[in-house]
Design a protein around this motif. Structure first.
Motif, PDB file in Angstrom:
ATOM      1  N   GLY A  37      36.302  -7.448  36.952  1.00  0.00           N
ATOM      2  CA  GLY A  37      35.820  -7.100  38.294  1.00  0.00           C
ATOM      3  C   GLY A  37      35.401  -8.353  39.042  1.00  0.00           C
ATOM      4  O   GLY A  37      35.487  -9.461  38.517  1.00  0.00           O
ATOM      5  N   LEU A  38      34.960  -8.153  40.282  1.00  0.00           N
ATOM      6  CA  LEU A  38      34.457  -9.268  41.080  1.00  0.00           C
ATOM      7  C   LEU A  38      33.217  -9.861  40.408  1.00  0.00           C
ATOM      8  O   LEU A  38      32.330  -9.143  39.995  1.00  0.00           O
ATOM      9  N   SER A  39      33.206 -11.167  40.288  1.00  0.00           N
ATOM     10  CA  SER A  39      32.057 -11.830  39.682  1.00  0.00           C
ATOM     11  C   SER A  39      31.657 -13.022  40.538  1.00  0.00           C
ATOM     12  O   SER A  39      32.502 -13.661  41.152  1.00  0.00           O
ATOM     13  N   ARG A  40      30.342 -13.318  40.569  1.00  0.00           N
ATOM     14  CA  ARG A  40      29.903 -14.457  41.368  1.00  0.00           C
ATOM     15  C   ARG A  40      28.607 -15.024  40.806  1.00  0.00           C
ATOM     16  O   ARG A  40      27.829 -14.317  40.160  1.00  0.00           O
ATOM     17  N   ALA A  41      28.420 -16.316  41.041  1.00  0.00           N
ATOM     18  CA  ALA A  41      27.148 -16.976  40.749  1.00  0.00           C
ATOM     19  C   ALA A  41      26.722 -17.698  42.015  1.00  0.00           C
ATOM     20  O   ALA A  41      27.501 -18.467  42.578  1.00  0.00           O
ATOM     21  N   ASP A  42      25.523 -17.407  42.488  1.00  0.00           N
ATOM     22  CA  ASP A  42      25.012 -17.977  43.740  1.00  0.00           C
ATOM     23  C   ASP A  42      23.874 -18.952  43.462  1.00  0.00           C
ATOM     24  O   ASP A  42      22.998 -18.660  42.647  1.00  0.00           O
ATOM     25  N   LEU A  43      23.871 -20.063  44.168  1.00  0.00           N
ATOM     26  CA  LEU A  43      22.789 -21.042  44.035  1.00  0.00           C
ATOM     27  C   LEU A  43      22.193 -21.353  45.398  1.00  0.00           C
ATOM     28  O   LEU A  43      22.932 -21.636  46.344  1.00  0.00           O
ATOM     29  N   VAL A  44      20.875 -21.285  45.480  1.00  0.00           N
ATOM     30  CA  VAL A  44      20.160 -21.769  46.659  1.00  0.00           C
ATOM     31  C   VAL A  44      19.390 -23.005  46.206  1.00  0.00           C
ATOM     32  O   VAL A  44      18.548 -22.920  45.309  1.00  0.00           O
ATOM     33  N   VAL A  45      19.716 -24.141  46.799  1.00  0.00           N
ATOM     34  CA  VAL A  45      19.179 -25.424  46.343  1.00  0.00           C
ATOM     35  C   VAL A  45      18.221 -25.961  47.403  1.00  0.00           C
ATOM     36  O   VAL A  45      18.585 -26.063  48.582  1.00  0.00           O
ATOM     37  N   THR A  46      17.001 -26.284  46.975  1.00  0.00           N
ATOM     38  CA  THR A  46      15.974 -26.738  47.920  1.00  0.00           C
ATOM     39  C   THR A  46      15.142 -27.846  47.278  1.00  0.00           C
ATOM     40  O   THR A  46      15.300 -28.142  46.093  1.00  0.00           O
ATOM     41  N   ASP A  47      14.244 -28.446  48.059  1.00  0.00           N
ATOM     42  CA  ASP A  47      13.342 -29.451  47.504  1.00  0.00           C
ATOM     43  C   ASP A  47      12.018 -28.842  47.057  1.00  0.00           C
ATOM     44  O   ASP A  47      11.410 -29.289  46.105  1.00  0.00           O
ATOM     45  N   GLY A  75      34.682 -12.924  33.447  1.00  0.00           N
ATOM     46  CA  GLY A  75      35.300 -13.593  32.317  1.00  0.00           C
ATOM     47  C   GLY A  75      35.763 -14.997  32.638  1.00  0.00           C
ATOM     48  O   GLY A  75      36.219 -15.726  31.750  1.00  0.00           O
ATOM     49  N   GLN A  76      35.667 -15.409  33.898  1.00  0.00           N
ATOM     50  CA  GLN A  76      36.106 -16.754  34.273  1.00  0.00           C
ATOM     51  C   GLN A  76      35.028 -17.821  34.068  1.00  0.00           C
ATOM     52  O   GLN A  76      35.224 -18.980  34.408  1.00  0.00           O
ATOM     53  N   GLY A  77      33.881 -17.413  33.541  1.00  0.00           N
ATOM     54  CA  GLY A  77      32.835 -18.399  33.240  1.00  0.00           C
ATOM     55  C   GLY A  77      32.096 -18.901  34.458  1.00  0.00           C
ATOM     56  O   GLY A  77      31.588 -20.024  34.480  1.00  0.00           O
ATOM     57  N   LEU A  78      32.013 -18.055  35.490  1.00  0.00           N
ATOM     58  CA  LEU A  78      31.377 -18.488  36.734  1.00  0.00           C
ATOM     59  C   LEU A  78      29.874 -18.619  36.586  1.00  0.00           C
ATOM     60  O   LEU A  78      29.263 -19.524  37.153  1.00  0.00           O
ATOM     61  N   ILE A  79      29.288 -17.710  35.824  1.00  0.00           N
ATOM     62  CA  ILE A  79      27.838 -17.756  35.657  1.00  0.00           C
ATOM     63  C   ILE A  79      27.456 -18.981  34.827  1.00  0.00           C
ATOM     64  O   ILE A  79      26.491 -19.683  35.140  1.00  0.00           O
ATOM     65  N   LEU A  80      28.268 -19.281  33.804  1.00  0.00           N
ATOM     66  CA  LEU A  80      28.033 -20.508  33.023  1.00  0.00           C
ATOM     67  C   LEU A  80      28.168 -21.741  33.921  1.00  0.00           C
ATOM     68  O   LEU A  80      27.330 -22.647  33.886  1.00  0.00           O
ATOM     69  N   ALA A  81      29.218 -21.758  34.742  1.00  0.00           N
ATOM     70  CA  ALA A  81      29.407 -22.895  35.651  1.00  0.00           C
ATOM     71  C   ALA A  81      28.211 -23.031  36.589  1.00  0.00           C
ATOM     72  O   ALA A  81      27.754 -24.144  36.881  1.00  0.00           O
ATOM     73  N   GLY A  82      27.683 -21.896  37.042  1.00  0.00           N
ATOM     74  CA  GLY A  82      26.494 -21.905  37.897  1.00  0.00           C
ATOM     75  C   GLY A  82      25.292 -22.499  37.177  1.00  0.00           C
ATOM     76  O   GLY A  82      24.527 -23.281  37.738  1.00  0.00           O
ATOM     77  N   ARG A  83      25.145 -22.144  35.908  1.00  0.00           N
ATOM     78  CA  ARG A  83      24.009 -22.662  35.126  1.00  0.00           C
ATOM     79  C   ARG A  83      24.145 -24.166  34.910  1.00  0.00           C
ATOM     80  O   ARG A  83      23.152 -24.896  34.930  1.00  0.00           O
ATOM     81  N   ILE A  84      25.372 -24.619  34.686  1.00  0.00           N
ATOM     82  CA  ILE A  84      25.600 -26.060  34.490  1.00  0.00           C
ATOM     83  C   ILE A  84      25.266 -26.813  35.783  1.00  0.00           C
ATOM     84  O   ILE A  84      24.562 -27.818  35.773  1.00  0.00           O
ATOM     85  N   LEU A  85      25.759 -26.284  36.894  1.00  0.00           N
ATOM     86  CA  LEU A  85      25.486 -26.909  38.192  1.00  0.00           C
ATOM     87  C   LEU A  85      23.984 -26.908  38.478  1.00  0.00           C
ATOM     88  O   LEU A  85      23.423 -27.919  38.941  1.00  0.00           O
ATOM     89  N   ALA A  86      23.335 -25.794  38.171  1.00  0.00           N
ATOM     90  CA  ALA A  86      21.881 -25.687  38.398  1.00  0.00           C
ATOM     91  C   ALA A  86      21.127 -26.708  37.545  1.00  0.00           C
ATOM     92  O   ALA A  86      20.176 -27.339  38.014  1.00  0.00           O
ATOM     93  N   ALA A  87      21.563 -26.874  36.311  1.00  0.00           N
ATOM     94  CA  ALA A  87      20.887 -27.827  35.414  1.00  0.00           C
ATOM     95  C   ALA A  87      21.020 -29.254  35.955  1.00  0.00           C
ATOM     96  O   ALA A  87      20.058 -30.031  35.920  1.00  0.00           O
ATOM     97  N   ALA A  88      22.198 -29.574  36.466  1.00  0.00           N
ATOM     98  CA  ALA A  88      22.403 -30.914  37.033  1.00  0.00           C
ATOM     99  C   ALA A  88      21.515 -31.118  38.260  1.00  0.00           C
ATOM    100  O   ALA A  88      20.930 -32.191  38.455  1.00  0.00           O
ATOM    101  N   LEU A  89      21.415 -30.088  39.085  1.00  0.00           N
ATOM    102  CA  LEU A  89      20.602 -30.191  40.297  1.00  0.00           C
ATOM    103  C   LEU A  89      19.120 -30.377  39.966  1.00  0.00           C
ATOM    104  O   LEU A  89      18.416 -31.145  40.624  1.00  0.00           O
ATOM    105  N   VAL A  90      18.647 -29.684  38.940  1.00  0.00           N
ATOM    106  CA  VAL A  90      17.242 -29.841  38.534  1.00  0.00           C
ATOM    107  C   VAL A  90      17.014 -31.241  37.969  1.00  0.00           C
ATOM    108  O   VAL A  90      15.999 -31.875  38.243  1.00  0.00           O
ATOM    109  N   ALA A  91      18.013 -31.731  37.206  1.00  0.00           N
ATOM    110  CA  ALA A  91      17.898 -33.099  36.678  1.00  0.00           C
ATOM    111  C   ALA A  91      17.847 -34.110  37.828  1.00  0.00           C
ATOM    112  O   ALA A  91      17.271 -35.191  37.690  1.00  0.00           O
ATOM    113  N   ALA A  92      18.442 -33.739  38.954  1.00  0.00           N
ATOM    114  CA  ALA A  92      18.426 -34.621  40.124  1.00  0.00           C
ATOM    115  C   ALA A  92      17.152 -34.436  40.953  1.00  0.00           C
ATOM    116  O   ALA A  92      17.022 -34.996  42.042  1.00  0.00           O
ATOM    117  N   GLY A  93      16.233 -33.614  40.451  1.00  0.00           N
ATOM    118  CA  GLY A  93      14.945 -33.451  41.120  1.00  0.00           C
ATOM    119  C   GLY A  93      14.894 -32.337  42.142  1.00  0.00           C
ATOM    120  O   GLY A  93      13.942 -32.231  42.905  1.00  0.00           O
TER     121      GLY A  93
END
Lengths: 378, 191
Positions: B48-58, B14-32
């Motif tokens: 309950g415990l909630s998490r959003a994980d990102l693996v960022v690569t080229d 409920g803390q919006g972590l998955i949304l925050a992950g999607r926003i961060l992911a969108a910015a990273l893709v915009a950065a190439g």
């Protein structure tokens, strides 16, 4: 032209791939972890003039898909382990009546209702042998969101061209994984299509096949008459128990996929040319294996990965070629040992086959594969 | 920016972590860059415990799940120690001062910031996720702050656009001026 990159979930990529392939009918009963496929199809199909039906259960869903396909549409359904079990009888009907369709099984922990939100790869054998009787199975096993998109398109092409159900098999991790991909719908002329009946209607026999072993289908409204049954039938489509005709039908059904192996088979090989330790894996376990091969190579271990993208019929020649330099084969899989049975059957004499399995609902990590591999090459 | 980055946003459902992950992911893709995002898929909507994980690569990642974290955000006590095994020297941990009550310590750069209270000050505790993104942007090393802000504004529902923009800016200022902040280029300052 640079393709447009977007972040897409595996299940969404499956739905969009289906629509890009020309799928215009979906019938299903939502079940975790496949439900997003239904969700996306419900939103997207009406936009392209397609039909989405939420059925009363999985059995009816599979029946509706078969009906829609006989009616001339490209049709699919999606489910997970327990629902896949329910679909098996009708899946066998689609094999027997030679009805093109695509069934997606997003694997979760089992048996029974098991672990709805946890990944598993324990339907490898259900996908091969789930329906009864001697039958061919065509199963594709993508390992990334990009490949879920492209393999869904390929699944429809193979289903249509070969008049057979095709199962797309991947695990919960991939279904819910979001990855950056380019979605490029193939041009219509690149799609494999169904062979429709042509020529004089009076001479049409719905299950008479030429050298390619695939009978032409009667297109509804064209006037070619067809009888469809799950009973053993002859070329007219009507039931028979005449031993010679029964054997001829089963010979053709089983031979059909063998005859088209070149079209069907697809494998991925990573550093197998000189591999002494060959890893064989599918789905998320293959992603871990890819990372493990890189790590092992950096440690001086001649490791390679063989990945059957077409899982069934198993790409035997591709495997034999990849295993040529290997002394040891390691099969990491998220089940109690299913894919390893096929590898044991095919491994050349003198090559030892080992299994690395887990079925606790956690994906296999690269470091587990590295550790197991290092133990084997000590 | 190059090289692989592994990021986890963690807290309670409920803390919006998955949304925050999607926003961060969108910015990273915009950065190439290429992103693989995964999340806990449990019925966590009520805490309950909630998490959003990102693996960022080229290039597309071999293994798309996190194995060792470069950045960890902890917004709730439930997530306080869930990622201990994934931390190492060089990790950057951003932790809320009020909602995380147990002691977080280890050989990593730790930033304890009042993300939750800042969100309440901005107008709603529900934007603690966006305050955290602003703070991450100030800590640096992931993606250009203006690009991330653009996605925060662009991906927010219209009626929350101003609130999210303010949450991001306030989070950025909070981390930029916090004495505890050490840039990843000088992690030894926090050891």
């Amino acid at each position: 032209m640079t393709a447009h990159l977007r972040n897409l979930q595996g299940n969404a990529a499956c739905a969009l791939g289906a629509i890009a392939a020309g799928c215009r009918f979906y019938a299903g009963y939502p079940i975790t972890p496949s439900s997003e496929i239904a969700e996306w199809m419900a939103a997207e199909l009406p936009r392209v003039g397609g039909i989405f039906v939420q059925m009363e259960d999985e059995i009816a869903s599979m029946a509706a898909v078969i009906g829609a396909s006989l009616g001339g549409m490209k049709a699919m359904t999606a489910t997970s382990g327990p629902g896949f079990s329910l679909k098996q009888e009708n899946l066998g009907y689609a094999v027997m009546a030679e009805v093109p369709c695509v069934i997606v099984d997003v694997m979760r922990g089992g048996p029974s209702t098991g672990m709805p939100t946890r990944p598993s790869q324990a339907d490898v054998m259900q996908a091969r042998w789930g329906t009864h009787g001697d039958h061919p199975s065509l199963v594709l096993a993508p390992h990334s969101v990009a490949e879920i998109y492209s393999e869904t398109i390929r699944a429809f092409g193979l289903a249509e061209r070969l008049r057979t159900p095709v199962v797309l098999l991947y695990d919960e991790t991939l279904g819910h994984l979001i990855e950056t991909i380019a979605t490029e719908p193939p041009p219509p002329e690149a799609l494999l299509e169904r062979k429709w009946a042509e020529g004089p209607r009076r001479e049409y026999r719905p299950y008479a096949a030429g050298e390619d072993l695939v009978p032409a289908m009667a297109r509804p409204g064209d006037g070619h008459r067809a009888h469809t049954t799950g009973l053993t039938h002859d070329e007219t489509g009507f039931p028979t128990q005449d031993p010679e005709r029964v054997a001829r039908l089963l010979d053709r059904l089983l031979g059909k996929l063998e005859h088209h192996r070149a079209l069907i088979e697809k494998v991925d090989r990573v550093e197998t040319e000189d591999a002494e330790l060959l890893i064989v894996a599918i789905g998320i376990a293959a992603r871990a294996a890819k990372a493990a091969v890189g790590a092992l190579r950096r440690q001086g271990v001649k490791a390679g990965l063989f990945r059957p993208v077409t899982l069934w019929p198993f790409p035997e020649e591709g495997f034999r070629s990849a295993v040529a330099t290997a002394k040891t084969v390691l099969v990491p899989e998220m089940n109690a040992g299913q894919l390893v049975l096929e590898i044991e059957r095919l491994a050349p004499a003198g090559v030892t086959v080992h299994r690395l399995g887990r079925y606790d609902g956690e994906p296999i990590a690269p470091e587990e594969i590295v550790a197991a591999a290092r133990e084997l090459v000590r | 920016m190059g090289g692989m980055l592994q990021i986890r946003l963690s807290g309670s459902g409920g803390q919006g972590l998955i949304l925050a992950g999607r926003i961060l992911a969108a910015a990273l893709v915009a950065a190439g860059r290429r992103v693989a995002q995964s999340q806990s898929y449990e019925p966590t909507s009520r805490g309950g415990l909630s998490r959003a994980d990102l693996v960022v690569t080229d290039a597309p990642a071999d293994f798309p799940l996190v194995t060792a974290l470069d950045y960890l955000v902890i917004l709730d006590e439930r997530a306080a120690h869930a990622s201990d095994d994934l931390l190492a020297a060089g990790s950057v941990v951003l932790c809320d001062t009020r909602r995380v009550t147990s002691r977080i310590s280890g050989p990593f750069a730790l930033h304890r910031l009042p993300l939750w209270e800042t969100a309440i000050g901005v107008g709603s505790p529900r934007v603690a996720n966006i305050v955290a993104l602003g703070a991450l942007a100030a800590i640096g090393g992931i993606v250009a702050p203006d690009l991330l802000r653009q996605k925060v504004v662009g991906l927010a529902p219209p009626r929350f656009r101003d609130l999210n923009a303010e949450a991001f800016d306030t989070g950025y200022e909070l981390a930029a001026h916090a004495p505890t902040v050490a840039r990843p280029s000088q992690p030894s300052a926090m050891l």
